[in-house]
Write an enzyme that holds these catalytic residues in place. Sequence first.
Site, short mmCIF file in Angstrom:
data_model
loop_
_atom_site.label_atom_id
_atom_site.label_comp_id
_atom_site.label_asym_id
_atom_site.label_seq_id
_atom_site.Cartn_x
_atom_site.Cartn_y
_atom_site.Cartn_z
N GLY A 11 2.37 -14.41 1.82
CA GLY A 11 3.36 -13.33 1.80
C GLY A 11 2.77 -12.05 2.35
O GLY A 11 1.76 -12.05 3.07
N SER A 12 3.36 -10.94 1.95
CA SER A 12 3.12 -9.67 2.64
C SER A 12 1.76 -9.03 2.39
O SER A 12 1.42 -8.04 3.05
CB SER A 12 4.22 -8.68 2.29
N THR A 13 0.97 -9.54 1.43
CA THR A 13 -0.37 -8.96 1.28
C THR A 13 -1.17 -9.11 2.58
O THR A 13 -2.04 -8.30 2.88
CB THR A 13 -1.14 -9.64 0.12
N VAL A 14 -0.84 -10.14 3.37
CA VAL A 14 -1.59 -10.38 4.62
C VAL A 14 -1.33 -9.29 5.65
O VAL A 14 -2.10 -9.14 6.61
CB VAL A 14 -1.23 -11.78 5.18
N LYS A 15 -0.29 -8.48 5.46
CA LYS A 15 0.01 -7.43 6.43
C LYS A 15 -1.13 -6.42 6.54
O LYS A 15 -1.29 -5.79 7.59
CB LYS A 15 1.32 -6.73 6.07
#
Length: 278
Positions: A11-15
């Site tokens: 999910g968005s933690t990888v952003k």
Amino acid sequence: NDVISTPVEPGSTVKMFTWAAAIDAGVYNGSEGYQSGTYQINRRIQPIGDHNQGRGWGVISFDEGFAKSSNVAAAKLVWEKLGTEQYLEYLHAFDFDKPTGIDLPGEVAGKILYNWPLEKITTAFGQGSTMTPIQQVKAASAIANEGKMLKPYVIEKIVDSSTGEVIEEHSPTVVGEPIKKETAAQVIELLDLVVNSPKGTGSMYRLDDYTVVGKTGTAEIPNPDGPTPYLTGRENYIFSFLGMAPKDDPELIMHVSVKQPKLAPTEAGSAPVSLIFN
């Protein structure tokens, strides 16, 4: 054990790593505007949408897109600014293609899913490709540590109780420098926007005694046997937060994720995560 042995779509933690790559490569302009909402690279490939049912927030800056966790911003950065091949080089530099080597048995590495154009842009916002929490924490150490990425370990030393001889000892070891010191500092400022700006998705992680910075995540759960590719329903997600403190010289990184929490009707999925983190 899930920390080392269960790769999931992050999910968005990888952003934070997607933005770090664009900044480090010199292709990022945080004040530049883009059209949020939905994004389609060509007619043959399905459009991707921002997390508010693809409504977006109109034309906003890429900095604000990070604070609001915009999938469209992440996809545009990789497809139009950075290029998919250079992005893949950064994913490798952050070691997302290999286990961390942590001193625990049974570690499994995630898998970078990167065959088709759609997979390349969904990887930018944490869908398709998988990784373990400890892989993310190791990569985040480069952001917290002026670009220097550290190998994680659990046991400081093993001592023979009868002789006092040190049998094995671990100490902080730099295993890569995926980004420059200046890049790390700029990413920390973006992570600060997430938690401490009115536009950020992470306001519930603010603390009075610590300057917390970090990135929220809401990862979909694959549905291999069902009619849809992913499970549906407001509880059928992995809610997470990858944060660090204090902002000016981080000494602590923490990754918290909660899978399919039982939520009260008015409760956000981030509520149990922030309770644990805080």
